[in-house]
Design a protein around this motif. Structure first.
Motif, mmCIF file in Angstrom:
data_model
loop_
_atom_site.group_PDB
_atom_site.id
_atom_site.type_symbol
_atom_site.label_atom_id
_atom_site.label_comp_id
_atom_site.label_asym_id
_atom_site.label_seq_id
_atom_site.Cartn_x
_atom_site.Cartn_y
_atom_site.Cartn_z
ATOM 1 N N ILE A 1 0.881 -1.198 0.078
ATOM 2 C CA ILE A 1 -0.203 -0.097 0.026
ATOM 3 C C ILE A 1 0.705 1.318 0.161
ATOM 4 C CG2 ILE A 1 -1.604 1.293 1.465
ATOM 5 C CD1 ILE A 1 -2.890 -1.465 2.275
ATOM 6 N N ILE A 2 1.838 1.287 0.951
ATOM 7 C CA ILE A 2 2.603 2.432 1.169
ATOM 8 C C ILE A 2 3.515 2.635 -0.127
ATOM 9 C CG2 ILE A 2 4.814 3.557 2.415
ATOM 10 C CD1 ILE A 2 1.831 3.551 3.695
ATOM 11 N N SER A 3 3.760 1.544 -0.957
ATOM 12 C CA SER A 3 4.729 1.787 -2.123
ATOM 13 C C SER A 3 3.864 2.534 -3.187
ATOM 14 C CB SER A 3 4.969 0.395 -2.715
ATOM 15 O OG SER A 3 3.785 -0.255 -3.288
ATOM 16 N N GLU A 4 2.591 2.817 -3.025
ATOM 17 C CA GLU A 4 2.025 3.501 -4.012
ATOM 18 C C GLU A 4 1.591 5.220 -3.565
ATOM 19 O OE1 GLU A 4 -1.802 1.779 -4.793
ATOM 20 O OE2 GLU A 4 -1.091 -0.170 -4.746
ATOM 21 N N ASP A 5 2.217 5.486 -2.362
ATOM 22 C CA ASP A 5 2.099 6.844 -1.957
ATOM 23 C C ASP A 5 2.903 7.764 -2.577
ATOM 24 O OD1 ASP A 5 1.624 9.179 -0.553
ATOM 25 O OD2 ASP A 5 2.208 8.212 1.426
ATOM 26 N N PRO A 6 2.395 8.781 -3.258
ATOM 27 C CA PRO A 6 3.415 9.722 -4.036
ATOM 28 C C PRO A 6 4.573 10.193 -3.130
ATOM 29 C CG PRO A 6 1.165 10.215 -4.464
ATOM 30 C CD PRO A 6 1.120 9.177 -3.358
ATOM 31 N N PHE A 7 4.396 10.313 -1.799
ATOM 32 C CA PHE A 7 5.420 10.733 -0.850
ATOM 33 C C PHE A 7 6.337 9.758 -0.754
ATOM 34 C CE2 PHE A 7 2.595 13.713 2.350
ATOM 35 C CZ PHE A 7 2.644 14.566 1.248
ATOM 36 N N LYS A 8 6.185 8.495 -0.871
ATOM 37 C CA LYS A 8 7.095 7.555 -0.953
ATOM 38 C C LYS A 8 7.821 7.236 -2.257
ATOM 39 C CE LYS A 8 9.007 3.459 0.614
ATOM 40 N NZ LYS A 8 9.956 3.523 1.462
ATOM 41 N N ILE A 9 6.922 7.483 -3.500
ATOM 42 C CA ILE A 9 7.556 7.296 -4.860
ATOM 43 C C ILE A 9 8.465 8.665 -5.001
ATOM 44 C CG2 ILE A 9 6.988 7.568 -7.117
ATOM 45 C CD1 ILE A 9 4.131 6.180 -6.241
ATOM 46 N N ASP A 10 8.203 9.669 -4.549
ATOM 47 C CA ASP A 10 9.198 10.940 -4.958
ATOM 48 C C ASP A 10 10.119 11.057 -3.539
ATOM 49 O OD1 ASP A 10 8.042 11.297 -7.405
ATOM 50 O OD2 ASP A 10 6.074 11.916 -6.312
ATOM 51 N N SER A 11 10.107 10.242 -2.725
ATOM 52 C CA SER A 11 10.974 10.470 -1.682
ATOM 53 C C SER A 11 10.807 11.820 -0.813
ATOM 54 C CB SER A 11 12.554 10.336 -2.147
ATOM 55 O OG SER A 11 12.743 9.131 -2.720
ATOM 56 N N ILE A 12 9.592 11.992 -0.379
ATOM 57 C CA ILE A 12 9.446 13.110 0.317
ATOM 58 C C ILE A 12 9.054 12.797 1.671
ATOM 59 C CG2 ILE A 12 7.313 14.587 0.744
ATOM 60 C CD1 ILE A 12 8.625 15.184 -2.010
ATOM 61 N N ALA A 13 8.983 11.387 2.305
ATOM 62 C CA ALA A 13 9.102 11.083 3.606
ATOM 63 C C ALA A 13 9.666 9.658 3.620
ATOM 64 C CB ALA A 13 7.492 11.224 3.817
ATOM 65 N N ASN A 14 10.074 9.571 4.883
ATOM 66 C CA ASN A 14 10.624 8.385 5.358
ATOM 67 C C ASN A 14 9.340 7.599 5.927
ATOM 68 O OD1 ASN A 14 13.116 8.278 4.253
ATOM 69 N ND2 ASN A 14 13.817 9.224 6.100
ATOM 70 N N TYR A 15 9.336 6.234 6.091
ATOM 71 C CA TYR A 15 8.046 5.694 6.917
ATOM 72 C C TYR A 15 8.597 4.544 7.884
ATOM 73 C CZ TYR A 15 5.702 7.291 2.896
ATOM 74 O OH TYR A 15 5.041 8.044 1.905
ATOM 75 N N GLU A 16 7.915 4.698 9.030
ATOM 76 C CA GLU A 16 8.114 3.615 10.000
ATOM 77 C C GLU A 16 6.983 3.098 10.157
ATOM 78 O OE1 GLU A 16 9.345 3.372 14.823
ATOM 79 O OE2 GLU A 16 8.796 5.183 13.876
ATOM 80 N N ILE A 17 6.761 1.754 10.128
ATOM 81 C CA ILE A 17 5.719 0.906 10.284
ATOM 82 C C ILE A 17 5.690 0.272 11.678
ATOM 83 C CG2 ILE A 17 4.182 -0.780 9.359
ATOM 84 C CD1 ILE A 17 5.517 -0.189 6.437
ATOM 85 N N VAL A 18 4.774 0.475 12.410
ATOM 86 C CA VAL A 18 4.901 -0.225 13.679
ATOM 87 C C VAL A 18 3.143 -1.341 13.844
ATOM 88 C CG1 VAL A 18 4.592 -0.171 16.282
ATOM 89 C CG2 VAL A 18 5.754 1.529 14.888
#
Length: 95
Positions: A62-79
């Motif tokens: 799911i997160i791989s589809e986020d434009p923020f992820k695609i364009d390296s706008i944010a880092n993600y921590e999943i808990v």
């Protein structure tokens, strides 16, 4: 259940440029009942998404589809966590 903690790594101007696409992404996963709630951190250094998914792999997909992820706008921590105590109105997300 998963908490997705986004931390911006680009200036706010870059965040704003991708915000409409990010909201469209959020809407898609609200419609599929994967997202329960989301919002900005205060101060505005990122955001939080409460995600209902089967496993970590599903969340990562799911997160791989986020434009923020695609364009390296944010880092993600999943808990991952297991709700054991919750308001009756939240029960439908746990079952």
């Amino acid at each position: 259940m998963f908490i997705v903690n986004l931390t911006y790594v680009k200036p706010m101007e870059e965040v704003e440029k991708h915000l409409v696409e990010h909201i469209t992404f959020l809407d898609k996963y609200y419609a599929s009942n994967n997202f329960i709630c989301s919002g900005r951190k205060n101060p505005r250094t990122g955001g939080i998404i409460l995600c209902n998914a089967t496993n970590m792999e599903e969340v990562e997909k799911i997160i791989s589809e986020d434009p923020f992820k695609i364009d390296s706008i944010a880092n993600y921590e999943i808990v991952e966590f297991q709700p054991t105590k919750y308001d009756e109105n939240f029960k439908k997300f746990v079952e």
